[in-house]
Design a protein around this motif. Sequence first.
Motif, PDB file in Angstrom:
ATOM      1  N   HIS A 176     107.627  63.553 -39.293  1.00 50.35           N
ATOM      2  CA  HIS A 176     107.791  64.018 -40.670  1.00 50.35           C
ATOM      3  C   HIS A 176     107.341  62.909 -41.620  1.00 50.35           C
ATOM      4  N   ILE A 177     106.632  63.290 -42.649  1.00 53.42           N
ATOM      5  CA  ILE A 177     106.268  62.349 -43.706  1.00 53.42           C
ATOM      6  C   ILE A 177     107.105  62.667 -44.937  1.00 53.42           C
ATOM      7  N   ILE A 178     107.790  61.652 -45.446  1.00 49.47           N
ATOM      8  CA  ILE A 178     108.577  61.802 -46.657  1.00 49.47           C
ATOM      9  C   ILE A 178     107.904  61.042 -47.789  1.00 49.47           C
ATOM     10  N   ALA A 179     107.817  61.667 -48.942  1.00 51.80           N
ATOM     11  CA  ALA A 179     107.219  61.044 -50.125  1.00 51.80           C
ATOM     12  C   ALA A 179     107.979  61.526 -51.344  1.00 51.80           C
ATOM     13  N   ASP A 180     108.347  60.593 -52.201  1.00 51.99           N
ATOM     14  CA  ASP A 180     109.074  60.916 -53.433  1.00 51.99           C
ATOM     15  C   ASP A 180     110.304  61.782 -53.167  1.00 51.99           C
TER      16      ASP A 180
END
Length: 247
Positions: free
Chosen positions: A217-221
Amino acid sequence: MSKQLLNINNLSASVDGKMILKGIDLEIGQGETHVLMGPNGAGKSTLANVLMGDNRYQTETGSVFFEGEDITDARTDERAKKGLFLSFQAPEEIPGLTVESFLRSAKKAYTGQDTKIISFRRELQQKMQNLGMVPEYAERYLNVGFSGGEKKKNEILQLSLLNPKLAILDETDSGLDVDAVKVISENLSLYKNENNAVLIITHVTKILEKIHVDYVHIIADGKIVKTGDASLIDRINKEGYTELLKK
């Protein structure tokens, strides 16, 4: 289909009035290994701390269920007894408390059983040997005077002894040399089985080489913006977050 261990629904959380997590949805089942990656400040460590009930963070919306039970408002010790474990980026030093005493007390609190000292020491020595830790470490005060690598190994030692249902590793590999990362990766493989699960938060993918990864999973902001299989790790390494998130 695997049994669900962790179910996060629309989780938003803040610290000191600043919103960090902005609607996280995530499910983790038995036997699964999840990897969480993202730019600095994206909310990775915040998510780990919120999942363990760190009272510095305020849950604004959403819920967290563990094995079908709502633990959104549960205390940290309650979550730990249910089987959640967090390996810290910067483990605390506790003068006056030996590694052995701490680990024996932690295991008793988790299992509810008082392990006999001889059998506990036998198990402890075996786990320490797996991590390349000399026996004398057991008599040292918890993390006091330990190097960064020794502190991280001590976290994995704790994980191995407690055998929790869900292990959350918050950049356990940060600041470690190649050999230390290899040892930790090997011991994670020893811990991992079809009945437990792991959420690995990392920037350095070396720790993943000996571990089968199911989801990345990529988390951003403060939001999970992309999910994929292990091939997503290679794309992150080649393209970086900025280019990858444009697509």
